[in-house]
Design a protein around this motif. Structure first.
Motif, PDB file in Angstrom:
ATOM      1  N   THR A   1     114.581  30.035  71.208  1.00 26.62           N
ATOM      2  CA  THR A   1     114.143  31.063  70.250  1.00 26.62           C
ATOM      3  C   THR A   1     113.510  32.274  70.911  1.00 26.62           C
ATOM      4  O   THR A   1     113.068  33.192  70.211  1.00 26.62           O
ATOM      5  N   CYS A   2     113.465  32.332  72.236  1.00 28.77           N
ATOM      6  CA  CYS A   2     112.681  33.382  72.903  1.00 28.77           C
ATOM      7  C   CYS A   2     113.222  34.786  72.659  1.00 28.77           C
ATOM      8  O   CYS A   2     112.488  35.772  72.821  1.00 28.77           O
ATOM      9  N   ARG A   3     114.476  34.913  72.245  1.00 32.21           N
ATOM     10  CA  ARG A   3     115.036  36.243  71.974  1.00 32.21           C
ATOM     11  C   ARG A   3     114.748  36.713  70.552  1.00 32.21           C
ATOM     12  O   ARG A   3     115.037  37.876  70.212  1.00 32.21           O
ATOM     13  N   ASP A   4     114.207  35.834  69.728  1.00 33.23           N
ATOM     14  CA  ASP A   4     113.890  36.157  68.328  1.00 33.23           C
ATOM     15  C   ASP A   4     112.386  35.964  68.136  1.00 33.23           C
ATOM     16  O   ASP A   4     111.917  34.835  68.027  1.00 33.23           O
ATOM     17  N   GLN A   5     111.632  37.066  68.110  1.00 33.54           N
ATOM     18  CA  GLN A   5     110.183  36.972  68.085  1.00 33.54           C
ATOM     19  C   GLN A   5     109.664  36.221  66.861  1.00 33.54           C
ATOM     20  O   GLN A   5     108.718  35.446  66.942  1.00 33.54           O
ATOM     21  N   VAL A   6     110.288  36.437  65.709  1.00 31.65           N
ATOM     22  CA  VAL A   6     109.838  35.766  64.476  1.00 31.65           C
ATOM     23  C   VAL A   6     110.049  34.257  64.599  1.00 31.65           C
ATOM     24  O   VAL A   6     109.154  33.457  64.290  1.00 31.65           O
TER      25      VAL A   6
ATOM     26  N   SER B   1      92.370  31.751  68.680  1.00 28.60           N
ATOM     27  CA  SER B   1      93.450  31.857  67.695  1.00 28.60           C
ATOM     28  C   SER B   1      93.670  33.281  67.179  1.00 28.60           C
ATOM     29  O   SER B   1      94.807  33.606  66.801  1.00 28.60           O
ATOM     30  N   PRO B   2      92.658  34.190  67.150  1.00 24.06           N
ATOM     31  CA  PRO B   2      92.961  35.565  66.717  1.00 24.06           C
ATOM     32  C   PRO B   2      93.980  36.274  67.601  1.00 24.06           C
ATOM     33  O   PRO B   2      94.608  37.232  67.170  1.00 24.06           O
ATOM     34  N   GLY B   3      94.152  35.810  68.830  1.00 20.04           N
ATOM     35  CA  GLY B   3      95.107  36.446  69.729  1.00 20.04           C
ATOM     36  C   GLY B   3      96.499  35.856  69.658  1.00 20.04           C
ATOM     37  O   GLY B   3      97.347  36.175  70.505  1.00 20.04           O
ATOM     38  N   PHE B   4      96.773  35.044  68.643  1.00 18.36           N
ATOM     39  CA  PHE B   4      98.044  34.317  68.580  1.00 18.36           C
ATOM     40  C   PHE B   4      99.258  35.242  68.611  1.00 18.36           C
ATOM     41  O   PHE B   4     100.245  34.968  69.299  1.00 18.36           O
ATOM     42  N   LYS B   5      99.209  36.356  67.898  1.00 20.89           N
ATOM     43  CA  LYS B   5     100.363  37.261  67.848  1.00 20.89           C
ATOM     44  C   LYS B   5     100.723  37.767  69.244  1.00 20.89           C
ATOM     45  O   LYS B   5     101.897  37.733  69.648  1.00 20.89           O
ATOM     46  N   LEU B   6      99.728  38.234  70.000  1.00 18.51           N
ATOM     47  CA  LEU B   6      99.985  38.755  71.340  1.00 18.51           C
ATOM     48  C   LEU B   6     100.348  37.634  72.312  1.00 18.51           C
ATOM     49  O   LEU B   6     101.209  37.810  73.182  1.00 18.51           O
ATOM     50  N   GLN B   7      99.692  36.491  72.170  1.00 13.81           N
ATOM     51  CA  GLN B   7     100.041  35.350  73.021  1.00 13.81           C
ATOM     52  C   GLN B   7     101.504  34.981  72.830  1.00 13.81           C
ATOM     53  O   GLN B   7     102.237  34.726  73.804  1.00 13.81           O
ATOM     54  N   SER B   8     101.931  34.950  71.583  1.00 15.85           N
ATOM     55  CA  SER B   8     103.320  34.617  71.275  1.00 15.85           C
ATOM     56  C   SER B   8     104.272  35.657  71.856  1.00 15.85           C
ATOM     57  O   SER B   8     105.328  35.322  72.414  1.00 15.85           O
ATOM     58  N   GLN B   9     103.909  36.917  71.741  1.00 18.84           N
ATOM     59  CA  GLN B   9     104.756  37.993  72.257  1.00 18.84           C
ATOM     60  C   GLN B   9     104.925  37.887  73.767  1.00 18.84           C
ATOM     61  O   GLN B   9     106.029  38.055  74.301  1.00 18.84           O
ATOM     62  N   ILE B  10     103.835  37.594  74.461  1.00 16.85           N
ATOM     63  CA  ILE B  10     103.888  37.468  75.922  1.00 16.85           C
ATOM     64  C   ILE B  10     104.724  36.262  76.324  1.00 16.85           C
ATOM     65  O   ILE B  10     105.570  36.339  77.219  1.00 16.85           O
ATOM     66  N   LEU B  11     104.496  35.127  75.668  1.00 20.02           N
ATOM     67  CA  LEU B  11     105.248  33.925  76.018  1.00 20.02           C
ATOM     68  C   LEU B  11     106.748  34.109  75.768  1.00 20.02           C
ATOM     69  O   LEU B  11     107.576  33.684  76.579  1.00 20.02           O
ATOM     70  N   ALA B  12     107.100  34.744  74.663  1.00 17.27           N
ATOM     71  CA  ALA B  12     108.517  34.989  74.390  1.00 17.27           C
ATOM     72  C   ALA B  12     109.133  35.823  75.506  1.00 17.27           C
ATOM     73  O   ALA B  12     110.253  35.561  75.965  1.00 17.27           O
ATOM     74  N   HIS B  13     108.399  36.829  75.951  1.00 15.41           N
ATOM     75  CA  HIS B  13     108.890  37.676  77.041  1.00 15.41           C
ATOM     76  C   HIS B  13     109.051  36.871  78.327  1.00 15.41           C
ATOM     77  O   HIS B  13     110.059  37.013  79.035  1.00 15.41           O
ATOM     78  N   MET B  14     108.080  36.006  78.617  1.00 14.47           N
ATOM     79  CA  MET B  14     108.136  35.227  79.847  1.00 14.47           C
ATOM     80  C   MET B  14     109.302  34.247  79.839  1.00 14.47           C
ATOM     81  O   MET B  14     109.989  34.070  80.852  1.00 14.47           O
ATOM     82  N   PHE B  15     109.550  33.617  78.693  1.00 13.81           N
ATOM     83  CA  PHE B  15     110.678  32.681  78.616  1.00 13.81           C
ATOM     84  C   PHE B  15     112.008  33.425  78.654  1.00 13.81           C
ATOM     85  O   PHE B  15     112.985  32.931  79.226  1.00 13.81           O
ATOM     86  N   MET B  16     112.057  34.611  78.074  1.00 16.88           N
ATOM     87  CA  MET B  16     113.289  35.375  78.110  1.00 16.88           C
ATOM     88  C   MET B  16     113.613  35.814  79.541  1.00 16.88           C
ATOM     89  O   MET B  16     114.794  35.890  79.919  1.00 16.88           O
ATOM     90  N   LEU B  17     112.582  36.100  80.343  1.00 14.31           N
ATOM     91  CA  LEU B  17     112.823  36.457  81.737  1.00 14.31           C
ATOM     92  C   LEU B  17     113.561  35.338  82.473  1.00 14.31           C
ATOM     93  O   LEU B  17     114.436  35.595  83.302  1.00 14.31           O
TER      94      LEU B  17
END
Length: 285
Positions: A219-224, A148-164
């Motif tokens: 929501t993948c284009r909006d990181q928040v 769970s400490p890696g949640f911020k980076l995990q979320s950032q990567i997943l958002a990028h992957m879905f946006m692709l």
């Protein structure tokens, strides 16, 4: 000399030295990376892939070296498909660690790798070979409370992957045409994720899964918004209790802000802070 001795005799500082050289010389080191890879990478990888505990210094230093190579010498990673496969597997091994620094290094390296691949000519081959397995592995650590400490980076990567996928930046089919019938990557990925979530989390109903999957794309284009959507999903899994662990980065940022405010107030009052404890402004000149 590093390769020949028994593992216990290998000095982890050798890895740090190569990392320093690459960070200093940057792209000038690109022609030398294959030799560095043969000299230290494979032999060190053999030392650390039996578990997540042995040789902690070698472990951290190796992943720092890999990140430096990816940042400054990315073209060198494309010289060998087998070496590139080892690199991707090493990044996976890194972000699966429960030791926070190693996991964060692995996640940062993966995000930077996606960015480098997107600017290169190997995107199609990379996505068709590694996209789905990386997506599954990121979801695996995302839903594991130990990570769970890696949640911020995990979320950032997943958002990028879905946006692709959502932006159609990936033009090759992600499915195996010999065994799967699909019309486009977005439809295929929605069906794949729905099946995966229903099988992995039987407490989730099909309508809930559909809302989850649709939200990942919407929501993948909006990181928040994407991060909040993932938080809601993880809380629904009942794995994270009230989800306090998922706000770790926000709490740390708030603590840093408050500490900076306290220091600023103290510095405004003569005599509260020892002048020798203040940052030496001359060092910045």
């Amino acid at each position: 000399d590093y390769v020949r001795p028994i593992p216990e005799a290998r000095d982890p500082e050798v890895l740090s030295l190569f990392t320093c050289l690459i960070n200093k010389l940057q792209s000038q080191m690109t022609p030398e990376v294959p030799r560095v890879f043969e000299a230290v990478f494979k032999s060190t990888l053999d030392m650390i892939t039996n578990n997540f505990e042995d040789y902690p210094e070698h472990r951290m230093n190796l992943f720092n070296l890999l990140r430096a190579i990816n940042q400054h010498c990315f073209p060198a990673l494309l010289n060998s498909s087998e070496n590139f496969r080892l690199i991707v597997e090493s990044i996976k091994w890194a972000f699966k660690h429960t030791e926070r620094n190693i996991a964060e290094t692995g996640l940062n390296t993966l995000y930077e790798l996606f960015n480098n691949v997107g600017k290169s000519q190997v995107g199609s081959e990379f996505y068709s070979t590694y996209y789905l397995s990386l997506l599954q592995d990121i979801f695996s650590v995302l839903t594991d409370t130990l990570h769970s400490p890696g949640f911020k980076l995990q979320s950032q990567i997943l958002a990028h992957m879905f946006m692709l996928v959502e932006s159609k930046a990936i033009t090759v089919p992600l499915w195996d045409a010999a065994t799967v019938q699909a019309t486009d990557n977005s439809t295929y990925l929605r069906e794949l994720l729905s099946t995966m979530f229903i099988q992995s989390f039987p407490n989730l109903t099909p309508p809930t899964v559909k809302r989850l999957v649709d939200g990942l794309f919407d929501t993948c284009r909006d990181q928040v918004a994407f991060k909040q959507h993932l938080r809601d999903f993880l809380v629904q899994l009942r794995e994270f209790g009230g989800g306090e662990e998922l706000y770790l980065d926000e709490r740390e940022a708030e603590q840093a802000r408050k500490a900076a405010e306290v220091q600023k107030r103290q510095e405004a009052v003569p005599g509260i802070i020892n002048p020798h404890a203040k940052p030496d402004e001359m060092n910045d000149l």
